[in-house]
Design an enzyme around this catalytic site. Structure first.
Site, mmCIF file in Angstrom:
data_model
loop_
_atom_site.group_PDB
_atom_site.id
_atom_site.type_symbol
_atom_site.label_atom_id
_atom_site.label_comp_id
_atom_site.label_asym_id
_atom_site.label_seq_id
_atom_site.Cartn_x
_atom_site.Cartn_y
_atom_site.Cartn_z
ATOM 1 N N LYS A 230 0.847 -1.190 0.000
ATOM 2 C CA LYS A 230 0.000 0.000 0.000
ATOM 3 C C LYS A 230 0.890 1.249 0.000
ATOM 4 O O LYS A 230 1.353 1.718 1.024
ATOM 5 C CB LYS A 230 -0.925 0.056 1.221
ATOM 6 N N GLY B 8 -4.439 3.105 -1.883
ATOM 7 C CA GLY B 8 -5.660 3.682 -1.314
ATOM 8 C C GLY B 8 -5.290 4.522 -0.115
ATOM 9 O O GLY B 8 -4.104 4.782 0.126
ATOM 10 N N GLY C 107 -4.742 5.574 3.835
ATOM 11 C CA GLY C 107 -4.214 4.894 5.018
ATOM 12 C C GLY C 107 -5.291 4.352 5.939
ATOM 13 O O GLY C 107 -5.279 3.168 6.301
ATOM 14 N N VAL D 23 -7.187 1.300 3.464
ATOM 15 C CA VAL D 23 -6.379 0.161 3.007
ATOM 16 C C VAL D 23 -5.307 -0.204 4.046
ATOM 17 O O VAL D 23 -5.126 -1.379 4.383
ATOM 18 C CB VAL D 23 -5.741 0.486 1.633
ATOM 19 N N GLY D 24 -4.626 0.816 4.569
ATOM 20 C CA GLY D 24 -3.581 0.568 5.578
ATOM 21 C C GLY D 24 -4.172 -0.079 6.813
ATOM 22 O O GLY D 24 -3.603 -1.022 7.380
ATOM 23 N N GLU E 262 9.663 1.975 10.502
ATOM 24 C CA GLU E 262 10.695 2.985 10.227
ATOM 25 C C GLU E 262 10.011 4.335 10.318
ATOM 26 O O GLU E 262 9.219 4.696 9.435
ATOM 27 C CB GLU E 262 11.274 2.786 8.816
ATOM 28 N N CYS F 195 13.575 11.564 6.527
ATOM 29 C CA CYS F 195 13.555 11.129 7.922
ATOM 30 C C CYS F 195 14.943 11.204 8.542
ATOM 31 O O CYS F 195 15.084 11.357 9.740
ATOM 32 C CB CYS F 195 13.020 9.705 7.997
ATOM 33 N N GLU G 54 9.685 16.899 14.256
ATOM 34 C CA GLU G 54 10.147 16.689 12.890
ATOM 35 C C GLU G 54 9.409 17.664 11.964
ATOM 36 O O GLU G 54 8.178 17.643 11.898
ATOM 37 C CB GLU G 54 9.856 15.246 12.481
HETATM 38 P P1 NAD Z 1 2.305 8.924 7.086
HETATM 39 O O1 NAD Z 1 2.606 8.215 8.348
HETATM 40 O O2 NAD Z 1 1.246 9.931 7.080
HETATM 41 O O3 NAD Z 1 1.918 7.877 5.947
HETATM 42 C C1 NAD Z 1 2.741 6.776 5.627
HETATM 43 C C2 NAD Z 1 1.879 5.691 5.004
HETATM 44 O O4 NAD Z 1 0.963 5.221 5.992
HETATM 45 C C3 NAD Z 1 1.028 6.185 3.839
HETATM 46 O O5 NAD Z 1 0.953 5.187 2.863
HETATM 47 C C4 NAD Z 1 -0.319 6.411 4.495
HETATM 48 O O6 NAD Z 1 -1.396 6.350 3.596
HETATM 49 C C5 NAD Z 1 -0.359 5.265 5.500
HETATM 50 N N1 NAD Z 1 -1.309 5.440 6.597
HETATM 51 C C6 NAD Z 1 -1.861 6.592 7.053
HETATM 52 N N2 NAD Z 1 -2.733 6.332 8.045
HETATM 53 C C7 NAD Z 1 -2.712 4.985 8.238
HETATM 54 C C8 NAD Z 1 -3.381 4.109 9.131
HETATM 55 N N3 NAD Z 1 -4.247 4.546 10.032
HETATM 56 N N4 NAD Z 1 -3.095 2.785 9.061
HETATM 57 C C9 NAD Z 1 -2.198 2.315 8.181
HETATM 58 N N5 NAD Z 1 -1.555 3.090 7.295
HETATM 59 C C10 NAD Z 1 -1.804 4.419 7.320
HETATM 60 O O7 NAD Z 1 3.697 9.518 6.577
HETATM 61 P P2 NAD Z 1 3.963 10.404 5.300
HETATM 62 O O8 NAD Z 1 3.428 11.772 5.563
HETATM 63 O O9 NAD Z 1 3.527 9.689 4.077
HETATM 64 O O10 NAD Z 1 5.560 10.426 5.288
HETATM 65 C C11 NAD Z 1 6.312 11.258 6.102
HETATM 66 C C12 NAD Z 1 6.730 10.566 7.380
HETATM 67 O O11 NAD Z 1 7.433 9.363 7.068
HETATM 68 C C13 NAD Z 1 7.696 11.372 8.215
HETATM 69 O O12 NAD Z 1 7.330 11.340 9.568
HETATM 70 C C14 NAD Z 1 9.028 10.673 8.031
HETATM 71 O O13 NAD Z 1 9.945 10.827 9.054
HETATM 72 C C15 NAD Z 1 8.616 9.272 7.858
HETATM 73 N N6 NAD Z 1 9.665 8.535 7.147
HETATM 74 C C16 NAD Z 1 10.438 7.636 7.833
HETATM 75 C C17 NAD Z 1 11.470 6.968 7.183
HETATM 76 C C18 NAD Z 1 12.328 5.957 7.890
HETATM 77 O O14 NAD Z 1 12.936 5.136 7.198
HETATM 78 N N7 NAD Z 1 12.439 5.944 9.198
HETATM 79 C C19 NAD Z 1 11.717 7.215 5.849
HETATM 80 C C20 NAD Z 1 10.916 8.137 5.179
HETATM 81 C C21 NAD Z 1 9.881 8.786 5.842
#
Ligand code: NAD
Length: 471
Positions: A169, A200, A202, A205-206, A244, A278, A378
């Site tokens: 996803k 889809g 989060g 689908v998540g 992560e 990140c 962050e």
């Molecule tokens: P996010 O957490 O909003 O979304 C990440 C993914 O999770 C997306 O696909 C989103 O649709 C899904 N998601 C959202 N709500 C969900 C739920 N309730 N259940 C399951 N899945 C759900 O993050 P973002 O805004 O897409 O990305 C930025 C964040 O990612 C930053 O905090 C960054 O630090 C982190 N990040 C971490 C790493 C790492 O390797 N540690 C690398 C890149 C980004």
């Protein structure tokens, strides 16, 4: 405008059950780039069923067979590498230079998994007992938008190497990049159902992946807030999780550092991937007595940075991915000013001439205190907070005074000293004198930056269950 109205289930592109749509907006000018039909929970369940069926035979493949498939996957992606980079530039707004490196890392993750498989033994011995390492099952892969295809390649190639099958996803904001990658993966000719892609939202689908008992493990990259909800909800079915998450990485400049090298490195570490990283070194710790010199050098280094259109090869910093992300970064710049930090360069608003997109002025605050929001939270944009320290001990304390622990940077000439400090930093990776990546070394976070590790042997073992066979 491109239409993405298919999901990828059981080896075929099919119309999703979901009917809601999502607009894909250009980060450089707000034009409509595409329309995605969102997958829903029903699509996710179909994808899980296909992955479960495929697991029966994929989990029984030999190492050699899996290596051959990974080689096909690599070749198919390599063939369309430039196209994948171009789509990343267009949809995400990642500068061409960064997007190219990111795609290379994606390819490297596959070759390193091939190399790892060649030497990895799925049977070990503990005491007098044979320990067989079994694939954990169907993996739910959930990825963010800031290097979408890189994360998918890393996680999928590791899952497949372990003998797992997957339902992926990606972020809804990366639909065009996902479409391009899915076409490559389809061309690679992997057995039906071993990977399925349902783009889809989060919470739909998540959340289905997190709750569904057919998923054995979630490999997630994203925000700490969502990571926590996955850990909580996944516990109901005792899912294995690799999380992560976010970071607020310290970058310590030691008093023997050569500032002519250390300052440009620090600016690059803070602003890599337009600050949407990140692992960004977003807290710069400098010796108090060197602050004035550091300020002068930082100003000069930022003057040499080009903010602009991502497709321009000379661009260092592109736009933020979305208007929402632009507003979020603006909010932090305002917070920094209100909290009393000194604005050294940048500030609120767009850079001149770039008003039509989500462009942010690269911004540096000095005289930041570690309890300010700009030092603790962050930001995920090109905003650097500079703090000072008096002693090495104080530098280590400030560096570790964070809820995060993903990466840390140290710069200094004395190898013994940098190594000694590295040993005391609470971070999953410590990079000495510049950004470094090793696809065979573990990557992941201490504290609220996550659980588990990716890459190399540690990464592969996170997809395996040890089974002791007592004869
Ligand atoms: P996010 O957490 O909003 O979304 C990440 C993914 O999770 C997306 O696909 C989103 O649709 C899904 N998601 C959202 N709500 C969900 C739920 N309730 N259940 C399951 N899945 C759900 O993050 P973002 O805004 O897409 O990305 C930025 C964040 O990612 C930053 O905090 C960054 O630090 C982190 N990040 C971490 C790493 C790492 O390797 N540690 C690398 C890149 C980004």
């Amino acid at each position: 405008m491109q239409v993405v109205d298919k999901v990828y289930i059981d080896g075929v592109f099919v119309r999703p059950h979901g009917t809601a749509t999502f607009d894909l907006i250009s980060p450089v000018n707000q034009e409509l780039l595409g329309k995605l039909t969102l997958a829903d929970a029903t699509d996710t369940q179909s994808a899980i069923a296909a992955a479960r069926e495929a697991f029966k035979s994929w989990s029984q493949t030999t190492k050699e067979e899996r290596i051959q498939y990974l080689e096909k996957m690599y070749a198919a992606i390599l063939k369309r590498k430039q196209h994948l980079i171009d789509v990343m530039v267009k949809e995400y707004g990642g500068p061409l230079s960064f997007s190219s490196v990111s795609m290379q890392f994606a390819l490297d993750s596959i070759t390193s998994n091939i190399a790892l498989l060649k030497q990895f033994d799925f049977e070990k011995k503990a005491g007098n007992t044979i320990v067989q390492l079994d694939p954990v099952g169907v993996v739910g892969i959930i990825t963010p938008w800031n290097a979408s295809n890189g994360f998918i390649c890393t996680k999928l190639s590791t899952a497949l190497a372990a003998g797992c099958t997957a339902v992926i996803k990606p972020s809804e904001m990366s639909a065009l990049q996902t479409q391009a990658l899915t076409e490559c993966l389809h061309e690679a000719g992997l057995p039906r159902g071993v990977f399925n892609i349902v783009t889809g939202l989060g919470p739909e689908v998540g959340a289905e992946l997190t709750r569904n008992p057919g998923i054995a493990k979630i490999s997630f990259t994203g925000s700490t807030a969502v990571g926590k909800s996955i850990a909580r909800d996944g516990a109901e079915t005792m899912k294995r999780v690799t999380l992560e998450l976010g970071g607020k990485s310290p970058n310590i400049i030691l008093n023997d550092a050569d500032l002519s090298k250390a300052i440009p490195i620090s600016v690059a570490a803070a602003f890599m991937n337009s600050g949407q990283a990140c692992i960004a070194g977003s807290r710069l710790l400098v010796p108090e007595y060197q602050l004035e010199e550091v300020k002068t050098r930082l100003k000069k280094a930022v003057a040499d940075i080009k903010v602009g259109y991502p497709a321009d090869p000379g661009t260092d910093i592109g736009p933020m991915v979305s208007k929402k992300q632009y507003e979020r970064v603006q909010g932090y710049i305002k917070a920094g000013i209100e909290e009393g930090a000194e604005l050294l360069v940048g500030g609120p608003g767009h850079p001149e001439g770039l008003e039509s997109g989500n462009f942010v002025k690269p911004t540096i605050f000095v005289n930041v205190k570690n309890d300010m929001r700009i030092a603790r939270e962050e930001i995920f944009g090109p905003v650097l907070s500079v703090l000072t320290y008096k002693t090495e001990e104080e530098a280590i304390d400030i560096a570790n005074d964070t809820t995060y622990g993903l990466t840390a940077y140290i710069q200094g000439e004395d190898a013994e000293k940098t190594r000694r400090i590295a040993a005391r930093l609470e971070a999953g990776r410590v990079a000495i004198n510049g950004f470094k990546h090793d696809p065979m070394a573990p990557f992941g976070g201490f504290k609220q930056s996550g659980i588990g590790r990716e890459y190399g042997e540690y990464g592969l073992e996170a997809y395996l269950e040890p089974k002791a066979i007592l004869v």
